[in-house]
Design an enzyme around this catalytic site. Structure first.
Site, PDB file in Angstrom:
ATOM      1  N   CYS A 197       0.812  -1.226   0.000  1.00 33.44           N
ATOM      2  CA  CYS A 197       0.000   0.000   0.000  1.00 33.44           C
ATOM      3  C   CYS A 197       0.843   1.273   0.000  1.00 33.44           C
ATOM      4  CB  CYS A 197      -0.963  -0.001   1.180  1.00 33.44           C
ATOM      5  SG  CYS A 197      -2.002  -1.467   1.202  1.00 33.44           S
ATOM      6  N   HIS A 207      -3.106   7.173   2.201  1.00 32.12           N
ATOM      7  CA  HIS A 207      -3.568   5.880   1.698  1.00 32.12           C
ATOM      8  C   HIS A 207      -5.001   5.654   2.187  1.00 32.12           C
ATOM      9  CE1 HIS A 207      -4.049   1.735   0.840  1.00 32.12           C
ATOM     10  NE2 HIS A 207      -3.791   1.303   2.063  1.00 32.12           N
ATOM     11  N   ASN A 233     -10.080  -0.312   0.104  1.00 32.59           N
ATOM     12  CA  ASN A 233      -8.621  -0.246   0.074  1.00 32.59           C
ATOM     13  C   ASN A 233      -8.116  -0.854  -1.238  1.00 32.59           C
ATOM     14  OD1 ASN A 233      -5.880  -0.601   0.447  1.00 32.59           O
ATOM     15  ND2 ASN A 233      -6.065  -1.336   2.554  1.00 32.59           N
TER      16      ASN A 233
HETATM   17  O1  UT7 Z   1      -3.665  -1.276   3.481  1.00 37.72           O
HETATM   18  C1  UT7 Z   1      -2.765  -1.358   4.558  1.00 37.72           C
HETATM   19  C2  UT7 Z   1      -3.308  -0.698   5.715  1.00 37.72           C
HETATM   20  N1  UT7 Z   1      -4.358  -1.507   6.321  1.00 37.72           N
HETATM   21  C3  UT7 Z   1      -5.099  -0.925   7.235  1.00 37.72           C
HETATM   22  O2  UT7 Z   1      -4.953   0.255   7.449  1.00 37.72           O
HETATM   23  C4  UT7 Z   1      -6.057  -1.749   8.059  1.00 37.72           C
HETATM   24  C5  UT7 Z   1      -5.930  -1.331   9.490  1.00 37.72           C
HETATM   25  N2  UT7 Z   1      -6.909  -1.944  10.379  1.00 37.72           N
HETATM   26  C6  UT7 Z   1      -8.215  -1.635  10.334  1.00 37.72           C
HETATM   27  O3  UT7 Z   1      -8.635  -0.864   9.489  1.00 37.72           O
HETATM   28  C7  UT7 Z   1      -9.124  -2.200  11.396  1.00 37.72           C
HETATM   29  O4  UT7 Z   1      -8.350  -2.828  12.396  1.00 37.72           O
HETATM   30  C8  UT7 Z   1     -10.167  -3.217  10.836  1.00 37.72           C
HETATM   31  C9  UT7 Z   1     -11.189  -2.465   9.986  1.00 37.72           C
HETATM   32  C10 UT7 Z   1      -9.461  -4.268  10.010  1.00 37.72           C
HETATM   33  C11 UT7 Z   1     -10.918  -3.888  11.991  1.00 37.72           C
HETATM   34  O5  UT7 Z   1     -11.526  -2.892  12.799  1.00 37.72           O
HETATM   35  P1  UT7 Z   1     -11.422  -3.009  14.395  1.00 37.72           P
HETATM   36  O6  UT7 Z   1     -12.184  -1.889  14.943  1.00 37.72           O
HETATM   37  O7  UT7 Z   1      -9.947  -3.090  14.720  1.00 37.72           O
HETATM   38  O8  UT7 Z   1     -12.186  -4.350  14.695  1.00 37.72           O
HETATM   39  P2  UT7 Z   1     -11.663  -5.629  15.451  1.00 37.72           P
HETATM   40  O9  UT7 Z   1     -10.642  -6.346  14.638  1.00 37.72           O
HETATM   41  O10 UT7 Z   1     -11.303  -5.235  16.847  1.00 37.72           O
HETATM   42  O11 UT7 Z   1     -12.963  -6.517  15.503  1.00 37.72           O
HETATM   43  C12 UT7 Z   1     -14.082  -6.124  16.315  1.00 37.72           C
HETATM   44  C13 UT7 Z   1     -15.169  -7.163  16.168  1.00 37.72           C
HETATM   45  C14 UT7 Z   1     -14.679  -8.595  16.358  1.00 37.72           C
HETATM   46  O12 UT7 Z   1     -15.685  -9.296  17.045  1.00 37.72           O
HETATM   47  P3  UT7 Z   1     -15.562  -9.559  18.632  1.00 37.72           P
HETATM   48  O13 UT7 Z   1     -14.293 -10.318  18.814  1.00 37.72           O
HETATM   49  O14 UT7 Z   1     -15.531  -8.187  19.256  1.00 37.72           O
HETATM   50  O15 UT7 Z   1     -16.801 -10.318  18.938  1.00 37.72           O
HETATM   51  C15 UT7 Z   1     -14.577  -9.107  14.952  1.00 37.72           C
HETATM   52  O16 UT7 Z   1     -14.737 -10.503  14.872  1.00 37.72           O
HETATM   53  O17 UT7 Z   1     -15.717  -7.088  14.845  1.00 37.72           O
HETATM   54  C16 UT7 Z   1     -15.738  -8.413  14.292  1.00 37.72           C
HETATM   55  N3  UT7 Z   1     -15.600  -8.302  12.840  1.00 37.72           N
HETATM   56  C17 UT7 Z   1     -16.649  -8.131  12.016  1.00 37.72           C
HETATM   57  N4  UT7 Z   1     -17.972  -8.029  12.248  1.00 37.72           N
HETATM   58  C18 UT7 Z   1     -18.770  -7.845  11.191  1.00 37.72           C
HETATM   59  C19 UT7 Z   1     -14.467  -8.329  12.108  1.00 37.72           C
HETATM   60  N5  UT7 Z   1     -14.764  -8.159  10.797  1.00 37.72           N
HETATM   61  C20 UT7 Z   1     -16.119  -8.045  10.724  1.00 37.72           C
HETATM   62  C21 UT7 Z   1     -17.008  -7.857   9.647  1.00 37.72           C
HETATM   63  N6  UT7 Z   1     -18.332  -7.755   9.936  1.00 37.72           N
HETATM   64  N7  UT7 Z   1     -16.593  -7.750   8.360  1.00 37.72           N
END
Ligand code: UT7
Length: 336
Positions: free
Chosen positions: A130, A263, A293
């Site tokens: 990225c 990005h 993304n």
């Molecule tokens: O391109 C390179 C750069 N990449 C990035 O910048 C990505 C950086 N990271 C992010 O953007 C975020 O960390 C994510 C969008 C990937 C995830 O967001 P988050 O707020 O960090 O969520 P999380 O990983 O803490 O997950 C929270 C909850 C989890 O459930 P529990 O464990 O709280 O019950 C996940 O299982 O959300 C759940 N979850 C989803 N729920 C519905 C994860 N993906 C999904 C989904 N739909 N697609």
């Protein structure tokens, strides 16, 4: 224009400057609701609400089967050449930033060169995930300032849909396909003011597509893996550092920034970066809502969108920032 060889150096110039921008999104557009409905048929639960709240993404575009990175790059390149008022045969350097090239080799840049109907000038790919476009722009800037090129085509193009695990809701809802391009030319006036690149290979595992091809077989897992929270935490810190570094190098301050174009991965990371730089949110260019993304394509896509919308204008000071797998990051400060 023919390529310059090391035995015939062109006169060095002080700056490189963007003279044209272009972008392309494949026509197949999938909204969050459509994606969620499709995943639900396979027992995978997600929702428009979750995706919008956590990422700011509302839709993504996927290339049709058989459409490759160099096809998307070609469309973006044509638009960039048109806006720069240049013909393809005036280009003397082609760099494509991509992690999803058409094939192992030749490079997507050589395939793009052929599709543009030109030959002779150097053409190569840059693989910094990225951060790829920021890397590619930095290389093109250096080659122009040292006289190795005068008129470069710099492209970010990806078909990330080909490396997504559609059984993993934590990653498949985040990415899309697309391409963006700029024409970068030698100039006596700025131009690119400062660049800053970094990598930290200690974090290889937090964002990777670890598979490879050997002996006629795919070895390892060829689908994208990401520890989203680890990437998130690193991204906000390094983006601020890179932005401050290019401001220091160019003798500018946050107050001089007209537009921040980070990005396009997650609206919360972008807003966090703008806040750390004390920039009002209306100086932040956001297109992640429309295409998700798109890795190396996202910065030139967002730049072209802002230029065509009449937001980024000639003379504006623009901060471009990339961050991603590797772990890699960097920034480019420029007067548009
Ligand atoms: O391109 C390179 C750069 N990449 C990035 O910048 C990505 C950086 N990271 C992010 O953007 C975020 O960390 C994510 C969008 C990937 C995830 O967001 P988050 O707020 O960090 O969520 P999380 O990983 O803490 O997950 C929270 C909850 C989890 O459930 P529990 O464990 O709280 O019950 C996940 O299982 O959300 C759940 N979850 C989803 N729920 C519905 C994860 N993906 C999904 C989904 N739909 N697609």
């Amino acid at each position: 224009m023919t390529a310059t060889t090391s035995s015939q150096p062109a006169a060095a110039v002080r700056y490189s400057r963007i003279t044209g921008t272009g972008s392309y999104l494949p026509p197949k557009r999938i909204t969050n609701a459509e994606f969620a409905a499709d995943l639900a048929t396979r027992g995978i639960e997600t929702s428009d609400e979750w995706i919008v709240e956590r990422t700011g993404i509302r839709a993504r575009h996927f290339a049709d089967e058989g459409v490759t990175t160099s096809d998307l790059a070609l469309e973006a390149a044509r638009h960039a050449l048109e806006s720069a008022g240049r013909r393809a045969d005036e280009i003397d350097l082609i760099i494509v930033a991509t992690s999803t090239p058409d094939m192992i080799f030749p490079s997507a840049a050589c395939l793009l060169q052929r599709k543009l109907g030109v030959h002779g000038c150097p053409a190569f790919d840059v693989q910094a995930v990225c951060s790829g476009f920021v890397y590619a722009l930095t290389i093109a800037d250096a080659m122009i300032r040292t006289g190795s090129a005068r008129c470069a085509l710099v492209v970010g193009a990806e078909v990330f849909s080909r490396i997504l695990d559609f059984n993993d809701r934590t990653t498949c809802v985040l990415f899309g396909d697309g391409a963006g391009a700029v024409v970068l030319e030698a100039s006596d006036t700025p131009g690119i003011l400062a660049t800053e690149l970094h990598a930290d290979g200690r974090h290889v595992e937090i964002l990777c597509t670890p598979g490879t091809v050997a002996n006629g077989k795919v070895l390892g897992d060829p689908l994208l893996k990401m520890d989203g929270q680890a990437v998130f935490k690193l991204a906000v810190g390094v983006l601020e550092q890179a932005a401050r570094a290019v401001l220091d190098k160019s003798g500018r301050t946050e107050a001089d920034i007209d537009w921040l174009i980070p990005h396009q991965a997650n609206i919360r990371i972008m807003q966090g970066t703008a806040k750390k730089l004390k920039l009002p949110m209306d100086k932040l260019v956001v297109t992640v809502d429309e295409h998700g993304n798109t890795s190396a394509a996202s910065i030139p896509l967002a730049l072209d969108h802002a230029v065509r919308a009449g937001r980024v204008k000639r003379g504006d000071t623009v901060m471009l920032e990339g961050v991603g797998g590797g772990f890699t990051w960097g920034a480019v400060l420029l007067d548009f």
